[in-house]
Design a protein around this motif. Structure first.
Motif, PDB file in Angstrom:
ATOM      1  N   LYS A 517       0.698  -1.067  -0.001  1.00 34.54           N
ATOM      2  CA  LYS A 517       0.146   0.029  -0.077  1.00 34.54           C
ATOM      3  C   LYS A 517       0.825   1.288  -0.006  1.00 34.54           C
ATOM      4  CE  LYS A 517      -3.834   2.219   2.781  1.00 34.54           C
ATOM      5  NZ  LYS A 517      -4.513   2.243   3.964  1.00 34.54           N
ATOM      6  N   THR A 519       1.394   5.402   0.373  1.00 40.12           N
ATOM      7  CA  THR A 519       1.211   6.715   1.120  1.00 40.12           C
ATOM      8  C   THR A 519       2.040   7.698   0.728  1.00 40.12           C
ATOM      9  OG1 THR A 519      -0.085   5.240   2.567  1.00 40.12           O
ATOM     10  CG2 THR A 519       0.517   7.577   3.173  1.00 40.12           C
ATOM     11  N   LYS A 534      -3.233  12.232  -7.362  1.00 42.82           N
ATOM     12  CA  LYS A 534      -4.257  11.600  -7.997  1.00 42.82           C
ATOM     13  C   LYS A 534      -3.667  11.177  -9.314  1.00 42.82           C
ATOM     14  CE  LYS A 534      -8.430  13.097 -10.330  1.00 42.82           C
ATOM     15  NZ  LYS A 534      -9.584  14.227 -10.584  1.00 42.82           N
ATOM     16  N   GLU A 539      -4.161   6.583  -3.215  1.00 37.65           N
ATOM     17  CA  GLU A 539      -5.373   7.011  -2.562  1.00 37.65           C
ATOM     18  C   GLU A 539      -5.180   7.846  -1.218  1.00 37.65           C
ATOM     19  OE1 GLU A 539      -4.612   3.752  -3.395  1.00 37.65           O
ATOM     20  OE2 GLU A 539      -5.922   3.703  -5.156  1.00 37.65           O
ATOM     21  N   ASN A 540      -3.997   7.678  -0.649  1.00 40.93           N
ATOM     22  CA  ASN A 540      -3.703   8.287   0.763  1.00 40.93           C
ATOM     23  C   ASN A 540      -2.500   9.274   0.614  1.00 40.93           C
ATOM     24  OD1 ASN A 540      -5.837   6.884   2.271  1.00 40.93           O
ATOM     25  ND2 ASN A 540      -4.546   5.177   2.267  1.00 40.93           N
TER      26      ASN A 540
END
Length: 675
Positions: A517, A519, A534, A539-540
């Motif tokens: 994931k 970030t 974006k 996403e984070n």
């Protein structure tokens, strides 16, 4: 003294001192000696009588084994086919002894040295008593064969280790011993370590730079592959920094030394790589400890197999049970484990180095393989860290080219990164433009007089100060905005942004494919951070963060019990780098503090190296565990068969040397994988 990757050979008189323990990695740096002295294993990473720098051809390495093989085959031909009358009694025994000596004598010598140094239960000891015992019960061919195959395995091990070392060693001979300095405009060749800060080095085409410095020539192209792994030439302009290890490609260039020889970026990288194998992975440390317990146990079991049946078996035959015990000893030799596991990690470090990724230890290969969350900085990590002009939005009533030349002339009076971006976008300053009363308004921008008219360049707050009217909604603009007013009239604005790196989006896609994931944390404007996130598919993402805010965010992520890596590019990221499970530094050519604090250094600033590093870690861990299961599985089966008298020395050889060779070949695969 030139730093090299040294594989220390066993001295001819290995019992002369107590510190003759062979070690695969010996650094010339005094600090490295402290590390190597802590190694209490007699054989660091299974270095043996055939280990060390491969001097000469493979034929020379195999020569003792070839001699033994020829003598063994001739003896077996005499025994089973020709059967001459003279090949009996002491002549037959002497022939097999002569066949045994080329491969057996070095092992027996090492066994004696091991005992002298306190390592009684070494694999040399196991092989020694097993083969000498075979001679004792008249199994001469098998005694020679076991030692022969063991020696062949050692040679293959040497070749495998040398191949693994080659990937790393290619980096470590990059810096020249000598440099040519200009003294009174006359070239003089001196030792590189004698050059001092301020000296001017003359660099001819094809020569490597020996120290970090500042380019004095107008421009020069360099091959930076030694530092970054990137083969594409890098053109430097006058005043730009150049680093030790770079190769001059075109014309004679001059460089002013700015860093001491021992403090250069390349020196730090070399030291990092040299020390890497000293940091052992938990799996590797466990196997070493296990071998120290395991080996004495199997020796005592072999003794039990020899004598205990006397009390329980009706027709006890000492030779038969001794043979079973000797088979048991050969099988139990932990070669496959103590060879292949360190070699697997060593191969992982070498494969990473070949791809411009430096691990500070094999332990970090283990940790990075378990990463579930990668937290990254934005500027300099996923973006280039250099501002570029993105858009030019002007009122059509103004001459765009003329206004840009005036803006460029005014911004030439500033050292701000935005001014640099504008200069790169517009080009050379038009010297015919006459500037007067130039003033820099801190935190806002610049103003000056051109042709008796006022030019204002800065943020929109600066335009408010000079009461310039405009109708632009700044909140809707993602990038940093540079507003321009001329003669009290709003001309328009430039947008300036940090360009996203070419492989940044691919990096995020690969991380997600690995189940990791991503970030993003940044101190930059939140709207810019969200825009970049974006674009990349993150996403984070969080912007407007101070260093302490980044620490809090990382602590929140770690609270989920996930293994976390942080990727940053500078000293400001040091707190979060230290807090993460694996700290990854972007830019081996960046700040020294980054190289010092990070666990992994990516030399060429390419974020796509992040998933590559994780993939290398996963593959290394996979190969290591494959070897562990292979070695334990085969040995367990053949040990049981050997104790029950169902396995001969030939099966024992496969369980020991055969499995070791398979494990070595499996470990070597890491160096040949495409990442």
């Amino acid at each position: 003294m030139k730093e090299k990757f040294i594989s220390k050979q066993v001295p001819k008189n290995c019992c002369a001192t107590d510190d003759s323990t062979p070690s695969k990695v010996q650094s010339v740096n005094p600090r490295d000696k402290n590390i190597s002295n802590q190694e209490d294993d007699h054989r660091d990473d299974h270095d043996g009588h055939t280990h060390g720098n491969v001097e000469g051809s493979a034929l020379q390495l195999f020569l003792p084994s070839i001699i033994s093989l020829v003598l063994l085959l001739v003896a077996m031909y005499f025994d089973h086919i020709l059967k001459p009358n003279w090949f009996t009694d002491w002549i037959r025994v002497a022939w097999y002894v002569v066949a045994y000596l080329p491969v057996g004598l070095p092992v027996l010598k090492e066994a004696f040295c091991s005992i002298r140094q306190g390592a009684f239960f070494s694999e040399f000891f196991l092989m020694g008593i097993a083969t000498v015992g075979a001679f004792g019960i008249g199994e001469y061919p098998e005694g020679v064969a076991v030692m022969l195959f063991y020696s062949v395995g050692e040679v293959f091990q040497t070749l495998a280790v040398s191949r693994a070392q080659a990937d790393i060693k290619s980096m470590l001979d990059q810096r020249p011993d000598e440099v040519t300095v200009l003294r009174g405009n006359q070239p003089e060749t001196i030792k590189a370590e004698l050059a001092t800060i301020g000296d001017v080095i003359q660099l001819k085409p094809g020569e490597k730079l020996g120290l970090d410095g500042e380019l004095l020539s107008d421009s020069a192209s360099f091959n930076t592959a030694a530092l970054t792994g990137e083969s594409k030439p890098d053109t430097k302009a006058k005043g730009e920094a150049v680093f030790a290890g770079m190769i001059n490609l075109n014309t004679v260039s001059t460089v002013k030394v700015t860093t001491e020889y021992t403090d250069s970026k390349l020196s730090k990288i070399l030291e990092l790589v040299q020390n890497a194998t000293a940091q052992k992975a938990p799996t590797e440390l466990f196997i070493r400890k296990f071998a120290k317990i395991y080996t004495p146990i199997v020796v005592y079991l072999a003794i039990a197999i020899t004598f205990l049946p006397y009390f329980f078996v009706a027709n006890y035959d000492f030779s038969d049970w001794l043979y079973r015990a000797l088979v048991f000893l050969v099988i139990s030799c932990p070669c496959a484990l103590v060879i292949s596991i360190p070699l697997g990690y060593f191969g992982g470090i070498g494969a990473a180095s070949k791809n411009g990724i430096l691990f500070k230890g094999s332990n970090f290969l283990d940790v990075i393989a378990q990463i579930k969350h990668v937290v990254m900085d934005k500027t300099g990590t996923m973006t280039e860290g250099v501002f570029k002009v993105q858009e030019v939005i002007f009122d059509p009533s103004f001459n765009q080219e003329e206004i840009l030349e005036m803006v460029n002339a005014l911004e030439s009076k500033s050292t701000h990164p935005v001014a640099t971006a504008i200069h790169e976008f517009v080009g050379e300053v038009n010297t015919s433009i006459h500037l007067e009363n130039v003033e820099e308004i801190a935190g806002h921008g610049l103003r000056g007089m051109i042709n008796g008219k006022e030019l204002v360049v800065g943020n929109f707050k600066l335009l408010d100060q000079f009461q310039v009217q405009f109708d632009t909604d700044v909140s809707k603009i993602v990038y940093t905005v540079i507003a321009i007013a001329y003669d009290q009239k709003f001309v328009g604005y430039l947008t300036v942004a940090d360009r996203i790196k070419e492989d940044a989006k691919l990096t995020i896609e690969k991380l997600k494919a690995l189940g990791v994931k991503p970030t993003m944390l940044s101190g930059d404007k939140n709207s810019v951070v969200q825009f970049v996130a974006k674009e990349l598919g993150i996403e984070n993402a969080f912007g407007d963060l101070l260093p302490e805010d980044k620490v809090k965010k990382l602590e929140e992520i770690k609270a989920t019990k996930e293994t976390v890596a942080f990727v940053g590019d500078g000293v400001n990221d040091a707190p979060v780098v230290a807090l993460s499970d694996v700290g990854i530094a972007m830019g081996g050519l960046g700040s020294d503090a980054t190289v010092e604090t990070a666990d992994v250094v990516i030399q060429d600033d390419r974020p796509s190296r992040i998933p590559m590093a994780i993939h290398i870690g996963k593959q290394t861990r996979k190969v290591v565990w494959q070897n562990i299961f292979l070695a334990f599985g085969v040995k367990a089966v053949v040990l049981i068969l050997g104790a029950g008298g169902l396995a001969t020395m030939w099966e024992a050889v496969f369980a020991d040397v055969g499995v070791a060779l398979l494990a070595i070949l499996n470990a070597v695969r890491i160096q040949r994988m495409k990442f």
